[in-house]
Design a protein around this motif. Structure first.
Motif, PDB file in Angstrom:
ATOM      1  N   ALA A   9      -3.894 -16.922 -10.800  1.00 30.59           N
ATOM      2  CA  ALA A   9      -3.234 -16.167 -11.847  1.00 30.59           C
ATOM      3  C   ALA A   9      -3.458 -14.684 -11.635  1.00 30.59           C
ATOM      4  N   ARG A  10      -4.461 -14.345 -10.817  1.00 30.23           N
ATOM      5  CA  ARG A  10      -4.773 -12.933 -10.614  1.00 30.23           C
ATOM      6  C   ARG A  10      -3.967 -12.378  -9.451  1.00 30.23           C
TER       7      ARG A  10
ATOM      8  N   LEU B 113      -2.621   0.813 -22.079  1.00 36.25           N
ATOM      9  CA  LEU B 113      -3.562  -0.116 -21.464  1.00 36.25           C
ATOM     10  C   LEU B 113      -2.800  -1.176 -20.679  1.00 36.25           C
ATOM     11  N   GLU B 117      -6.204  -5.505 -20.008  1.00 35.20           N
ATOM     12  CA  GLU B 117      -7.073  -4.764 -20.939  1.00 35.20           C
ATOM     13  C   GLU B 117      -6.680  -5.039 -22.382  1.00 35.20           C
ATOM     14  N   ASN B 118      -5.372  -5.124 -22.638  1.00 37.45           N
ATOM     15  CA  ASN B 118      -4.910  -5.463 -23.978  1.00 37.45           C
ATOM     16  C   ASN B 118      -5.418  -6.831 -24.399  1.00 37.45           C
ATOM     17  N   GLU B 137      -8.197 -10.735 -16.576  1.00 40.66           N
ATOM     18  CA  GLU B 137      -6.970 -10.911 -15.803  1.00 40.66           C
ATOM     19  C   GLU B 137      -6.668 -12.396 -15.621  1.00 40.66           C
ATOM     20  N   GLN B 138      -7.734 -13.132 -15.315  1.00 43.79           N
ATOM     21  CA  GLN B 138      -7.599 -14.564 -15.097  1.00 43.79           C
ATOM     22  C   GLN B 138      -7.085 -15.264 -16.361  1.00 43.79           C
ATOM     23  N   GLY B 141      -3.502 -14.135 -17.395  1.00 42.80           N
ATOM     24  CA  GLY B 141      -2.575 -14.637 -16.378  1.00 42.80           C
ATOM     25  C   GLY B 141      -2.333 -16.118 -16.556  1.00 42.80           C
ATOM     26  N   THR B 142      -3.408 -16.865 -16.786  1.00 35.81           N
ATOM     27  CA  THR B 142      -3.263 -18.305 -16.970  1.00 35.81           C
ATOM     28  C   THR B 142      -2.479 -18.625 -18.232  1.00 35.81           C
ATOM     29  N   ASP B 145       1.109 -17.981 -17.539  1.00 36.80           N
ATOM     30  CA  ASP B 145       1.676 -19.006 -16.661  1.00 36.80           C
ATOM     31  C   ASP B 145       1.899 -20.301 -17.413  1.00 36.80           C
ATOM     32  N   GLY B 150       6.991 -18.757 -14.683  1.00 38.52           N
ATOM     33  CA  GLY B 150       7.997 -17.912 -14.057  1.00 38.52           C
ATOM     34  C   GLY B 150       8.273 -16.637 -14.825  1.00 38.52           C
ATOM     35  N   SER B 154       3.192  -8.733 -14.117  1.00 38.01           N
ATOM     36  CA  SER B 154       1.920  -8.448 -13.470  1.00 38.01           C
ATOM     37  C   SER B 154       0.912  -8.032 -14.532  1.00 38.01           C
ATOM     38  N   VAL B 155      -0.263  -8.668 -14.533  1.00 40.53           N
ATOM     39  CA  VAL B 155      -1.251  -8.371 -15.580  1.00 40.53           C
ATOM     40  C   VAL B 155      -1.868  -6.994 -15.384  1.00 40.53           C
ATOM     41  N   LEU B 156      -1.583  -6.327 -14.255  1.00 39.08           N
ATOM     42  CA  LEU B 156      -2.166  -5.011 -14.000  1.00 39.08           C
ATOM     43  C   LEU B 156      -1.305  -3.881 -14.562  1.00 39.08           C
ATOM     44  N   ARG B 157      -0.079  -4.204 -14.951  1.00 39.38           N
ATOM     45  CA  ARG B 157       0.809  -3.125 -15.389  1.00 39.38           C
ATOM     46  C   ARG B 157       0.481  -2.711 -16.805  1.00 39.38           C
ATOM     47  N   ARG B 158       0.784  -1.445 -17.112  1.00 39.65           N
ATOM     48  CA  ARG B 158       0.617  -0.992 -18.480  1.00 39.65           C
ATOM     49  C   ARG B 158       1.688  -1.641 -19.332  1.00 39.65           C
ATOM     50  N   GLU B 161       5.088  -0.046 -19.822  1.00 38.29           N
ATOM     51  CA  GLU B 161       6.102  -0.090 -18.763  1.00 38.29           C
ATOM     52  C   GLU B 161       6.928  -1.370 -18.829  1.00 38.29           C
TER      53      GLU B 161
END
Lengths: 325, 505
Positions: A9-10, B113, B117-118, B137-138, B141-142, B145, B150, B154-158, B161
């Motif tokens: 997931a990362r 954030l 982070e949120n 993130e994990q 993300g899980t 998902d 689908g 991306s979990v890294l984006r603010r 955006e």
């Protein structure tokens, strides 16, 4: 569960790098400005491409980088500290007088400064006083205290502090070490720690932070305390270089730190904190002074040159952002 | 995958097969100043059920929801939760500790954030000093998902955006990042979601209830509530008036219980004063020339609709019409224009001002002389519009004390109270209930008949039936102009998609 969960997931390293590049983009022009200024300086005076040359060149930037990281923390919660220059001056005064004569009292005063900052954060949050008002007011208090302790520049720093200022390793320029350390501290506090993400959340959207169950006052006070510690360190390092105290020695730091944070991609509205950008901005502004003296221009043009470079970088950022959209 | 939210909640909840109601509200009342938001609400949320909560704007849904989540305390009455420890107060902390999570209508995300982070902000589980970021993130993300396979986020984006639908997905997924989820409160969760994501969300809600999680679903979309709830509670004027079994009721029955009109239009609203307009009916007041496709043209006395899929250029056209000045090429507009923004929270209301001040800010020209505002004229103007639109609360009420729908009424009234020849509306009826909408439709028609030119962007194609002419957008171009017989929902939908390939561009 009917859906299959993907193995990872990362995101991977490539995705990570791409996102960092996008988020760090505002700091890029500051880097360009820094490289240009450094290049011109080297052309004028090839001697700076040595350990001792770099040491001399970067030395003045060290306290500024620490102060810029402090300002970045305050600006990340959406506030601005207008008392930073006066406070650094006061710290040099304390370092050159009380810290040498009666260390206990000296350290007590430095701790008290941190306590005052905690109180400032609390007042800003609870009473809704704008930070620029309260920090501007405090700057006069700092100046008054400094003049009371040491009316004219002078005094002598304790030996251990002087030793820090004298530290000159042969392999790397000492200021570079301090600058990297300051950036790492700022990076950890603002971007890596949980409290850092809460601080940015406070600047970005305070109601959201509250809905998530966090104390707004606690977050703001933490930001102010961390900033105060960095400001004290900045003042001690400045005193270690000058080996004396002067309440007015850092009066131009206030606006320079704000300019550094903005150059490095920060915003006045809060929510963003780019420690590497703030460092690049601070070093850029510090180097302009060195460059102007190398080009034997009048030092009275220094402020004008700094202003023009800040404007050029900000204008450049707006233009490039328009192109990348 | 052992430390993910969803598997944890799967194991934690059914271990105690208690089937007592998850939460019960008894006689809950709440007032904000003079506005009585709740007047004695009784509500019971059973173990493992989806309870739909419907009602007009201002019926008290949002207030009740905040009570149940422990964010606000009732003035009178009690909220009893199964998970609550004896003697402990039901507040935000104890609610969070017993696994109550909420998805807000006005998304509660920090734009600056990242997604991870949120998620970490609202995740009550302890994490170490190091590695919390990776774990967050994990987890998010899980969760994403699992609920929205689908999703492509991306979990890294603010989060700032992200598109609106993506932010909504993040908001929902992060509510699932918790231990022992016992109750999930969803406030208009599908307002910005696409069809696929909506279906994914409801499918996941079913897997949650099978584990014993109770879900409170607040929505204006009657069909969704009917299709996905077990029971439906109807709120009206600060009380729960009736509770239906979802399988044994119908949309019209719910609308009647809510006190709404089933007919599409008919609320009679008379505009308080005849607008003082210089342009004659039928005269062209605004044009936007286009390089390709159809050019935009607006006449006085017309109600013009802008339709098409969301984000195909409708907002840009409104911005062109609103922001046009002497230097803009290809655009002619009347000198006096008014604008109703869609996002009332960020660019609509002036939160520190009263209803009267919010209402009359655009009408200053009419009620002032030599730059000095006539206080009495201002109060009279505000009172007229408050009466005409049946805004709940009087002129001196702080605007934030009103419910969302009533705030929106004030914003619409603000635009019409100004003596503007052209009124622009940017999808202003998101999340507004049927009765209020009907009143506002009638107002718009009356104002157009009085000689104003109204340009209205809406994401709901069925609303376009009220318009005299409709422009359909696709890929930032005007692709068709419909009026009279050709102005049907089917035609709008057909024109919104590329006829040749059938693909959305």
């Amino acid at each position: 569960m009917t859906t299959t969960i993907q193995a990872s997931a990362r995101p991977g390293l490539a995705g990570r790098a791409r996102v960092s590049a996008v988020h760090g983009f505002p700091a890029l022009l500051s880097l360009v400005a820094l490289v240009v200024i450094f290049g011109i300086s080297v052309v004028n005076q090839p001697g700076i491409l040595s350990v001792s040359g770099l040491t001399l060149m970067l030395m003045s930037a060290v306290p500024l980088v620490f102060a810029a990281q402090a300002q970045m923390l305050i600006m990340s919660v959406g506030d601005i500290d207008l008392g930073i220059g006066a406070l650094i001056g006061l710290v040099t005064v304390i370092a050159a007088t009380l810290l040498a004569e009666s260390p206990l009292l000296g350290w007590g005063l430095l701790v008290a400064i941190v306590g005052v900052y905690a109180l400032l954060g609390l007042i800003v949050q609870k009473r809704g006083v704008p930070s620029i008002i309260i920090t501007l007011g405090m700057s006069f208090v700092w100046i008054g205290l400094g003049l009371q302790i040491l009316p004219t520049p002078g005094g002598a720093t304790p030996d251990w502090l002087t030793a820090i200022g004298r530290w000159r390793p042969d392999s790397v320029p000492a200021p570079l070490v301090f600058i990297v350390v300051a950036t790492l501290i700022g990076w950890y506090l603002a971007r890596q720690s949980r409290i850092g993400s809460r601080m940015r959340a406070l600047g970005s959207s305070a109601p959201t932070l509250q809905k998530a169950g966090w104390s707004l006052a606690g977050t703001r006070v933490t930001a102010y305390v961390l900033a105060a510690v960095l400001i004290v360190v900045s003042g001690l390092l400045l005193a270690s270089q000058t080996r004396s105290g002067d309440i007015n020695s850092a009066s131009n730091f206030t606006l320079m730190t704000i300019a550094a944070v903005i150059l490095g991609g920060g915003t006045f509205s809060g929510g963003r904190a780019l420690p590497i950008g703030a460092t690049l901005g601070a070093v850029t502004l510090g180097l302009i002074t060195v460059l102007l003296s190398l080009m034997s221009l009048s030092s009275s043009l220094q402020s004008a040159a700094q202003g023009i470079i800040v404007l050029a970088v900000l204008a450049g950022r707006i233009i490039t952002e328009r192109f990348t959209r | 995958m052992s430390d993910t939210a969803l598997s944890e909640s799967a194991t934690a909840v059914p271990s105690t097969p208690s089937t007592a109601p998850t939460i019960v509200a008894r006689g809950v009342t709440k007032s904000y100043g003079k506005t009585r938001a709740l007047r004695g609400v009784d509500l019971r949320l059973e173990h493992g059920e989806i309870l739909g909560l419907v009602g007009h704007n201002g019926a008290g849904k949002s207030t009740l929801m905040r009570m149940l989540a422990g964010i606000e305390q009732p003035d009178d009455g009690a909220v009893d939760a199964r998970e609550r420890r004896a003697g402990a107060a039901w507040n935000a902390d104890s609610a969070a500790a017993s696994g109550v999570r909420m998805v807000y209508q006005e998304l509660a995300l920090c734009d600056d954030l990242t997604v991870a982070e949120n998620a970490a902000l609202s995740d009550p589980r302890p994490t170490g000093l190091w590695g919390w970021r990776g774990r967050a993130e994990q987890r998010i993300g899980t969760a994403l998902d699992t609920v929205f396979p689908g999703h492509g986020i991306s979990v890294l984006r603010r989060t700032g955006e992200l598109a609106m639908a993506e932010r909504q997905m993040v908001e929902i997924a992060r509510a699932l990042c918790t231990d022992a989820l016992s109750m999930l409160i969803l406030d208009e969760p599908t307002e910005s979601l696409g069809v696929d994501a909506t279906a994914q969300l409801y499918a996941h809600l079913r897997t949650l209830t099978r584990r014993g999680v109770s879900v409170l679903l607040i929505s204006h979309r009657m069909q969704e509530v009917l299709a996905n709830s077990d029971r439906i509670a109807v709120m009206k004027d600060g009380t729960v008036v009736e509770t239906f079994a979802a399988a044994a009721t119908s949309e019209s029955e719910l609308l009647v219980a809510m006190g709404g009109e089933v007919r599409a239009a008919g609320a009679d609203v008379t505009a308080p004063r005849a607008a003082d307009l210089t342009a004659e009916r039928g005269a062209i007041v605004a044009t936007v020339r286009a390089a390709s496709g159809i050019s935009f043209e607006a006449r006085a006395g017309e109600l013009i609709g802008l339709a098409g899929l969301a984000g195909q250029g409708q907002e840009q056209l409104l911005n062109k019409l609103w922001g046009a000045g002497a230097l803009s090429r290809g655009v002619t507009v009347p000198r006096r224009r008014a604008y109703v923004p869609g996002d009332r929270q960020t660019s609509g209301i002036l939160p520190l001002w009263s209803v009267a001040e919010n209402l009359t800010i655009s009408a200053m020209r009419g009620i002032s002389r030599l730059g000095i505002i006539n206080g009495r004229a201002k109060r009279e103007l505000a009172a007229e519009w408050i009466g005409a639109l049946k805004v709940r609360g009087d002129a001196a009420t702080p605007i934030t004390a009103l419910s969302g729908g009533n705030q929106q009424k004030v914003l619409v009234a603000r635009a019409f109270a100004a003596d503007a020849q052209m009124v622009l509306l940017d999808d202003p009826f998101r999340g507004v209930d049927v009765a209020t909408k009907n009143e506002l439709y009638a107002l718009m028609k009356a104002e157009a008949a009085a000689g104003r030119c109204i340009v209205w962007y809406s994401t709901e194609n069925s609303e376009m039936a009220h318009c005299d002419r409709v422009y359909v957008f696709r890929a930032n171009r005007l692709v068709s102009e419909l009026s009279g017989e050709s102005n049907t929902e089917e035609r709008i939908i057909a024109d919104s998609f590329d006829e040749n390939t059938g693909d959305q561009r």
